[in-house]
Design a protein around this motif. Structure first.
Motif, PDB file in Angstrom:
ATOM      1  N   THR A  17       0.838  -1.201   0.000  1.00  0.00           N
ATOM      2  CA  THR A  17       0.000   0.000   0.000  1.00  0.00           C
ATOM      3  C   THR A  17       0.870   1.248   0.000  1.00  0.00           C
ATOM      4  O   THR A  17       0.598   2.216  -0.719  1.00  0.00           O
ATOM      5  CB  THR A  17      -0.914   0.007   1.239  1.00  0.00           C
ATOM      6  OG1 THR A  17      -1.562  -1.253   1.347  1.00  0.00           O
ATOM      7  CG2 THR A  17      -1.935   1.106   1.152  1.00  0.00           C
ATOM      8  N   ARG A  18       1.898   1.212   0.787  1.00  0.00           N
ATOM      9  CA  ARG A  18       2.838   2.332   0.856  1.00  0.00           C
ATOM     10  C   ARG A  18       3.506   2.560  -0.500  1.00  0.00           C
ATOM     11  O   ARG A  18       3.677   3.698  -0.938  1.00  0.00           O
ATOM     12  CB  ARG A  18       3.877   2.011   1.930  1.00  0.00           C
ATOM     13  CG  ARG A  18       4.700   3.150   2.362  1.00  0.00           C
ATOM     14  CD  ARG A  18       5.554   2.806   3.558  1.00  0.00           C
ATOM     15  NE  ARG A  18       6.417   1.668   3.309  1.00  0.00           N
ATOM     16  CZ  ARG A  18       6.577   0.643   4.145  1.00  0.00           C
ATOM     17  NH1 ARG A  18       5.938   0.610   5.283  1.00  0.00           N
ATOM     18  NH2 ARG A  18       7.381  -0.347   3.850  1.00  0.00           N
ATOM     19  N   TYR A  19       3.840   1.492  -1.185  1.00  0.00           N
ATOM     20  CA  TYR A  19       4.474   1.587  -2.497  1.00  0.00           C
ATOM     21  C   TYR A  19       3.533   2.231  -3.514  1.00  0.00           C
ATOM     22  O   TYR A  19       3.940   3.096  -4.295  1.00  0.00           O
ATOM     23  CB  TYR A  19       4.897   0.186  -2.964  1.00  0.00           C
ATOM     24  CG  TYR A  19       5.494   0.147  -4.343  1.00  0.00           C
ATOM     25  CD1 TYR A  19       6.754   0.671  -4.590  1.00  0.00           C
ATOM     26  CD2 TYR A  19       4.795  -0.413  -5.403  1.00  0.00           C
ATOM     27  CE1 TYR A  19       7.304   0.636  -5.856  1.00  0.00           C
ATOM     28  CE2 TYR A  19       5.332  -0.453  -6.674  1.00  0.00           C
ATOM     29  CZ  TYR A  19       6.589   0.077  -6.894  1.00  0.00           C
ATOM     30  OH  TYR A  19       7.125   0.047  -8.157  1.00  0.00           O
ATOM     31  N   ALA A  20       2.266   1.843  -3.489  1.00  0.00           N
ATOM     32  CA  ALA A  20       1.291   2.396  -4.434  1.00  0.00           C
ATOM     33  C   ALA A  20       1.093   3.892  -4.208  1.00  0.00           C
ATOM     34  O   ALA A  20       1.092   4.685  -5.160  1.00  0.00           O
ATOM     35  CB  ALA A  20      -0.040   1.659  -4.295  1.00  0.00           C
ATOM     36  N   ILE A  21       0.958   4.290  -2.965  1.00  0.00           N
ATOM     37  CA  ILE A  21       0.757   5.712  -2.659  1.00  0.00           C
ATOM     38  C   ILE A  21       2.022   6.508  -2.957  1.00  0.00           C
ATOM     39  O   ILE A  21       1.959   7.629  -3.474  1.00  0.00           O
ATOM     40  CB  ILE A  21       0.304   5.881  -1.199  1.00  0.00           C
ATOM     41  CG1 ILE A  21      -1.084   5.261  -1.020  1.00  0.00           C
ATOM     42  CG2 ILE A  21       0.285   7.344  -0.799  1.00  0.00           C
ATOM     43  CD1 ILE A  21      -1.564   5.228   0.400  1.00  0.00           C
ATOM     44  N   SER A  22       3.165   5.940  -2.666  1.00  0.00           N
ATOM     45  CA  SER A  22       4.428   6.642  -2.930  1.00  0.00           C
ATOM     46  C   SER A  22       4.642   6.862  -4.423  1.00  0.00           C
ATOM     47  O   SER A  22       5.109   7.926  -4.838  1.00  0.00           O
ATOM     48  CB  SER A  22       5.602   5.856  -2.357  1.00  0.00           C
ATOM     49  OG  SER A  22       5.504   5.788  -0.965  1.00  0.00           O
ATOM     50  N   ARG A  23       4.286   5.879  -5.230  1.00  0.00           N
ATOM     51  CA  ARG A  23       4.423   6.059  -6.681  1.00  0.00           C
ATOM     52  C   ARG A  23       3.527   7.177  -7.184  1.00  0.00           C
ATOM     53  O   ARG A  23       3.921   7.961  -8.048  1.00  0.00           O
ATOM     54  CB  ARG A  23       4.084   4.759  -7.413  1.00  0.00           C
ATOM     55  CG  ARG A  23       5.249   3.822  -7.504  1.00  0.00           C
ATOM     56  CD  ARG A  23       4.932   2.627  -8.332  1.00  0.00           C
ATOM     57  NE  ARG A  23       4.627   2.989  -9.721  1.00  0.00           N
ATOM     58  CZ  ARG A  23       4.865   2.208 -10.748  1.00  0.00           C
ATOM     59  NH1 ARG A  23       5.414   1.034 -10.557  1.00  0.00           N
ATOM     60  NH2 ARG A  23       4.553   2.573 -11.966  1.00  0.00           N
ATOM     61  N   LEU A  24       2.338   7.262  -6.639  1.00  0.00           N
ATOM     62  CA  LEU A  24       1.432   8.342  -7.024  1.00  0.00           C
ATOM     63  C   LEU A  24       1.996   9.700  -6.588  1.00  0.00           C
ATOM     64  O   LEU A  24       1.914  10.680  -7.335  1.00  0.00           O
ATOM     65  CB  LEU A  24       0.050   8.108  -6.417  1.00  0.00           C
ATOM     66  CG  LEU A  24      -1.084   8.948  -6.964  1.00  0.00           C
ATOM     67  CD1 LEU A  24      -1.265   8.710  -8.452  1.00  0.00           C
ATOM     68  CD2 LEU A  24      -2.365   8.645  -6.226  1.00  0.00           C
ATOM     69  N   CYS A  25       2.593   9.740  -5.415  1.00  0.00           N
ATOM     70  CA  CYS A  25       3.221  10.983  -4.947  1.00  0.00           C
ATOM     71  C   CYS A  25       4.397  11.373  -5.836  1.00  0.00           C
ATOM     72  O   CYS A  25       4.577  12.554  -6.154  1.00  0.00           O
ATOM     73  CB  CYS A  25       3.690  10.830  -3.507  1.00  0.00           C
ATOM     74  SG  CYS A  25       2.361  10.736  -2.317  1.00  0.00           S
ATOM     75  N   PHE A  26       5.181  10.398  -6.254  1.00  0.00           N
ATOM     76  CA  PHE A  26       6.319  10.695  -7.124  1.00  0.00           C
ATOM     77  C   PHE A  26       5.850  11.185  -8.494  1.00  0.00           C
ATOM     78  O   PHE A  26       6.500  12.025  -9.116  1.00  0.00           O
ATOM     79  CB  PHE A  26       7.221   9.475  -7.270  1.00  0.00           C
ATOM     80  CG  PHE A  26       7.904   9.084  -5.987  1.00  0.00           C
ATOM     81  CD1 PHE A  26       8.323  10.045  -5.084  1.00  0.00           C
ATOM     82  CD2 PHE A  26       8.114   7.760  -5.677  1.00  0.00           C
ATOM     83  CE1 PHE A  26       8.944   9.695  -3.896  1.00  0.00           C
ATOM     84  CE2 PHE A  26       8.736   7.392  -4.494  1.00  0.00           C
ATOM     85  CZ  PHE A  26       9.152   8.361  -3.601  1.00  0.00           C
ATOM     86  N   LEU A  54      -2.390   0.000  -9.143  1.00  0.00           N
ATOM     87  CA  LEU A  54      -1.892  -0.573  -7.886  1.00  0.00           C
ATOM     88  C   LEU A  54      -2.834  -0.349  -6.701  1.00  0.00           C
ATOM     89  O   LEU A  54      -3.088  -1.293  -5.945  1.00  0.00           O
ATOM     90  CB  LEU A  54      -0.503  -0.014  -7.569  1.00  0.00           C
ATOM     91  CG  LEU A  54       0.635  -0.488  -8.465  1.00  0.00           C
ATOM     92  CD1 LEU A  54       1.918   0.248  -8.126  1.00  0.00           C
ATOM     93  CD2 LEU A  54       0.836  -1.984  -8.314  1.00  0.00           C
ATOM     94  N   PRO A  55      -3.372   0.843  -6.479  1.00  0.00           N
ATOM     95  CA  PRO A  55      -4.249   1.020  -5.307  1.00  0.00           C
ATOM     96  C   PRO A  55      -5.563   0.249  -5.394  1.00  0.00           C
ATOM     97  O   PRO A  55      -6.221   0.060  -4.376  1.00  0.00           O
ATOM     98  CB  PRO A  55      -4.526   2.527  -5.284  1.00  0.00           C
ATOM     99  CG  PRO A  55      -3.490   3.145  -6.116  1.00  0.00           C
ATOM    100  CD  PRO A  55      -3.085   2.127  -7.109  1.00  0.00           C
TER     101      PRO A  55
END
Length: 156
Positions: A17-26, A54-55
């Motif tokens: 979940t952290r990876y999906a949100i981080s990619r969106l932030c990037f 991903l999310p």
């Protein structure tokens, strides 16, 4: 937010979940940059589609509406209009807050805004015009405050 959110969720959410949100932030960090590499936008467009998929594994389907889909079209907007910061509305919203602060009479807000804007312009002109004049015994902050009061009383 796109810089702080990945750090804020670092120890709160699970790794996928952290990876999906981080990619969106990037992604948002890349399109909000001061300079955007046009050659990397096509790769970014492909990556954002995967990033938005991903999310879907971790969030309920009610979370995804048409607004989430519009993220895909942001790359085209960057192609057409240039960097995002050219179209930000934050400065205008901040100035609207200043103008709303001028309203003293809610029945005539436009008149209040116009009156206080004229007062502000007059005070600005006077301070620029009288910048080399020094008064004896009156601090500069008190002098400008008294000038504002006098001008407002004249206009009222």
């Amino acid at each position: 937010m796109q810089q702080l959110l990945p750090m804020a969720i670092c120890f709160v959410l699970e790794k996928p979940t952290r990876y999906a949100i981080s990619r969106l932030c990037f992604f948002f960090n890349a399109i909000c940059a001061k300079t955007v590499d046009v050659f990397k936008l096509d790769k970014l467009a492909e990556d954002v589609v995967v990033t938005l998929c991903l999310p879907e594994k971790y969030f309920p389907h009610s979370f995804f509406d048409i607004m989430v889909h519009l993220v895909v079209h942001l790359i085209r907007e960057v192609h057409l209009c240039g960097p995002v910061y050219f179209r930000w509305m934050y400065p205008f919203e901040r100035y609207m807050k200043v103008l709303k602060g001028y309203v003293q009479n809610c029945t005539h807000p436009k008149g209040c805004i116009a009156e206080w804007y004229i007062v502000e312009e007059a005070v600005e002109f006077c301070t620029q015009h009288l910048s080399d004049v020094s008064t004896i015994g009156v601090p500069s902050s008190q002098k400008s405050f008294e000038a504002i009061i006098r001008l407002h009383n004249k206009l009222s």
